[in-house]
Write a protein that holds these residues in place. Sequence first.
Motif, PDB file in Angstrom:
ATOM      1  N   UNK A  36      33.287  33.882  35.003  1.00 31.95           N
ATOM      2  CA  UNK A  36      34.668  34.312  35.213  1.00 31.95           C
ATOM      3  C   UNK A  36      34.715  35.506  36.156  1.00 31.95           C
ATOM      4  N   UNK A  37      33.790  36.437  35.999  1.00 33.80           N
ATOM      5  CA  UNK A  37      33.770  37.612  36.869  1.00 33.80           C
ATOM      6  C   UNK A  37      33.586  37.214  38.323  1.00 33.80           C
ATOM      7  N   UNK A  38      32.749  36.210  38.561  1.00 33.85           N
ATOM      8  CA  UNK A  38      32.530  35.737  39.925  1.00 33.85           C
ATOM      9  C   UNK A  38      33.792  35.086  40.481  1.00 33.85           C
ATOM     10  N   UNK A  39      34.450  34.274  39.657  1.00 30.56           N
ATOM     11  CA  UNK A  39      35.685  33.641  40.095  1.00 30.56           C
ATOM     12  C   UNK A  39      36.759  34.671  40.405  1.00 30.56           C
ATOM     13  N   UNK A  40      36.838  35.707  39.591  1.00 28.68           N
ATOM     14  CA  UNK A  40      37.843  36.752  39.813  1.00 28.68           C
ATOM     15  C   UNK A  40      37.573  37.471  41.131  1.00 28.68           C
ATOM     16  N   UNK A  41      36.330  37.830  41.383  1.00 29.05           N
ATOM     17  CA  UNK A  41      35.986  38.500  42.633  1.00 29.05           C
ATOM     18  C   UNK A  41      36.222  37.588  43.828  1.00 29.05           C
ATOM     19  N   UNK A  42      35.852  36.334  43.664  1.00 28.11           N
ATOM     20  CA  UNK A  42      36.031  35.357  44.741  1.00 28.11           C
ATOM     21  C   UNK A  42      37.506  35.222  45.111  1.00 28.11           C
ATOM     22  N   UNK A  43      38.356  35.124  44.090  1.00 28.84           N
ATOM     23  CA  UNK A  43      39.791  34.971  44.331  1.00 28.84           C
ATOM     24  C   UNK A  43      40.357  36.180  45.058  1.00 28.84           C
ATOM     25  N   UNK A  44      39.977  37.368  44.630  1.00 28.69           N
ATOM     26  CA  UNK A  44      40.453  38.591  45.286  1.00 28.69           C
ATOM     27  C   UNK A  44      39.985  38.658  46.729  1.00 28.69           C
ATOM     28  N   UNK A  45      38.746  38.246  46.987  1.00 33.35           N
ATOM     29  CA  UNK A  45      38.226  38.273  48.349  1.00 33.35           C
ATOM     30  C   UNK A  45      38.948  37.272  49.250  1.00 33.35           C
ATOM     31  N   UNK A  46      39.202  36.070  48.734  1.00 31.90           N
ATOM     32  CA  UNK A  46      39.936  35.069  49.522  1.00 31.90           C
ATOM     33  C   UNK A  46      41.320  35.594  49.883  1.00 31.90           C
ATOM     34  N   UNK A  47      42.011  36.198  48.912  1.00 36.03           N
ATOM     35  CA  UNK A  47      43.346  36.738  49.182  1.00 36.03           C
ATOM     36  C   UNK A  47      43.279  37.924  50.141  1.00 36.03           C
ATOM     37  N   UNK A  48      42.252  38.756  49.982  1.00 35.68           N
ATOM     38  CA  UNK A  48      42.112  39.918  50.864  1.00 35.68           C
ATOM     39  C   UNK A  48      41.861  39.494  52.307  1.00 35.68           C
ATOM     40  N   UNK A  49      41.267  38.319  52.500  1.00 35.78           N
ATOM     41  CA  UNK A  49      41.002  37.817  53.846  1.00 35.78           C
ATOM     42  C   UNK A  49      42.158  37.004  54.408  1.00 35.78           C
ATOM     43  N   UNK A  50      43.198  36.771  53.590  1.00 32.45           N
ATOM     44  CA  UNK A  50      44.270  35.891  54.042  1.00 32.45           C
ATOM     45  C   UNK A  50      45.648  36.422  53.650  1.00 32.45           C
ATOM     46  N   UNK A  51      46.285  35.764  52.699  1.00 24.13           N
ATOM     47  CA  UNK A  51      47.689  36.045  52.412  1.00 24.13           C
ATOM     48  C   UNK A  51      47.901  37.314  51.599  1.00 24.13           C
ATOM     49  N   UNK A  52      46.897  37.768  50.878  1.00 21.70           N
ATOM     50  CA  UNK A  52      47.021  39.050  50.210  1.00 21.70           C
ATOM     51  C   UNK A  52      47.119  40.173  51.226  1.00 21.70           C
ATOM     52  N   UNK A  53      46.280  40.106  52.262  1.00 28.84           N
ATOM     53  CA  UNK A  53      46.349  41.098  53.338  1.00 28.84           C
ATOM     54  C   UNK A  53      47.680  40.995  54.067  1.00 28.84           C
ATOM     55  N   UNK A  54      48.172  39.772  54.252  1.00 28.34           N
ATOM     56  CA  UNK A  54      49.472  39.592  54.900  1.00 28.34           C
ATOM     57  C   UNK A  54      50.591  40.218  54.079  1.00 28.34           C
ATOM     58  N   UNK A  55      50.470  40.146  52.749  1.00 26.81           N
ATOM     59  CA  UNK A  55      51.487  40.737  51.882  1.00 26.81           C
ATOM     60  C   UNK A  55      51.524  42.254  52.034  1.00 26.81           C
ATOM     61  N   UNK A  56      50.349  42.877  52.104  1.00 26.87           N
ATOM     62  CA  UNK A  56      50.294  44.331  52.300  1.00 26.87           C
ATOM     63  C   UNK A  56      50.871  44.703  53.661  1.00 26.87           C
ATOM     64  N   UNK A  57      50.505  43.951  54.680  1.00 26.82           N
ATOM     65  CA  UNK A  57      51.027  44.193  56.017  1.00 26.82           C
ATOM     66  C   UNK A  57      52.545  44.050  56.046  1.00 26.82           C
ATOM     67  N   UNK A  58      53.065  43.020  55.378  1.00 29.79           N
ATOM     68  CA  UNK A  58      54.515  42.795  55.336  1.00 29.79           C
ATOM     69  C   UNK A  58      55.231  43.925  54.610  1.00 29.79           C
ATOM     70  N   UNK A  59      54.610  44.437  53.539  1.00 28.81           N
ATOM     71  CA  UNK A  59      55.211  45.551  52.805  1.00 28.81           C
ATOM     72  C   UNK A  59      55.296  46.793  53.690  1.00 28.81           C
ATOM     73  N   UNK A  60      54.231  47.095  54.410  1.00 31.63           N
ATOM     74  CA  UNK A  60      54.241  48.252  55.311  1.00 31.63           C
ATOM     75  C   UNK A  60      55.311  48.074  56.389  1.00 31.63           C
ATOM     76  N   UNK A  61      55.402  46.850  56.925  1.00 27.77           N
ATOM     77  CA  UNK A  61      56.409  46.561  57.938  1.00 27.77           C
ATOM     78  C   UNK A  61      57.817  46.729  57.369  1.00 27.77           C
TER      79      UNK A  61
END
Length: 259
Positions: free
Chosen positions: A12-37
């Motif tokens: 489970x710990x690996x899946x949790x880290x994996x999910x966060x990394x995928x989001x950080x490389x894609x739409x999670x990062x876009x969400x942070x960028x959109x919030x700043x904008x």
Amino acid sequence: MAESLPAEGVPVRTLRSETLLVLALSLGASAVSALISFIGSVTRPGGLKDQAATLNASYAPGRPWLDLAWQLFGIATALVPVALVAHLLLREGAGLRAIGFDRGRPWSDLGRGTLIAAGIGSAGLAFYLVARAAGANLTVVPESLPEVWWKFPVLILSAVQNSVLEEVIVVGYLLRRLGQLGWTPMAALVASSVLRGSYHLYQGIGGFIGNMVMGVVFVLLYRRWGRVGPLVVAHALLDIVAFVGYALLAGRVGWLPTP
């Protein structure tokens, strides 16, 4: 106590880290960028509707071949997280077919996707116009590309890229992983829908709410059909109509807002 494992045998710990990394490389990062904008927009003098959010712009004005190279590079690199998700799902022995992104039901996916796009498209446009008139949305400029031969092919490719990236990651992959991590169906639905709304915050409050509602609908349809294929088709059609339609109609019809 031993760490619990999902059916695929990945901690489970690996899946949790994996999910966060995928989001950080894609739409999670876009969400942070959109919030700043968005923060930048609401703290700027003047109302939101007097500001513009441009989606497909030139990377090299006056240099069409260089511009085309940058456009294609941007589209290709934006799909790398999808390739990563495909790789991670292959580890489970299923690949993208586990979330219904394959060629198993092409006509069904196309038909369902077309119906979804027809239902959401008109409602989405009406909501955008109302939200902008109320001062809750920036003026969205779907494209500002130069009048070159590759303009419409690039707009179509951009629309397809958006649809594949968003539906594979924010619906198929994210819901699968959150389920494996023990999230309730309602919590996963909220997380997916809020994430979708968040990376559209650069458009304003209207963009956030409208896309969050769309996210709820897409999650419910995905759970009903077990496939992201129809959602990819629907999203691609919506964006193609928005991008190409704006290019053809901007400045020619009075009801379509322009900067």
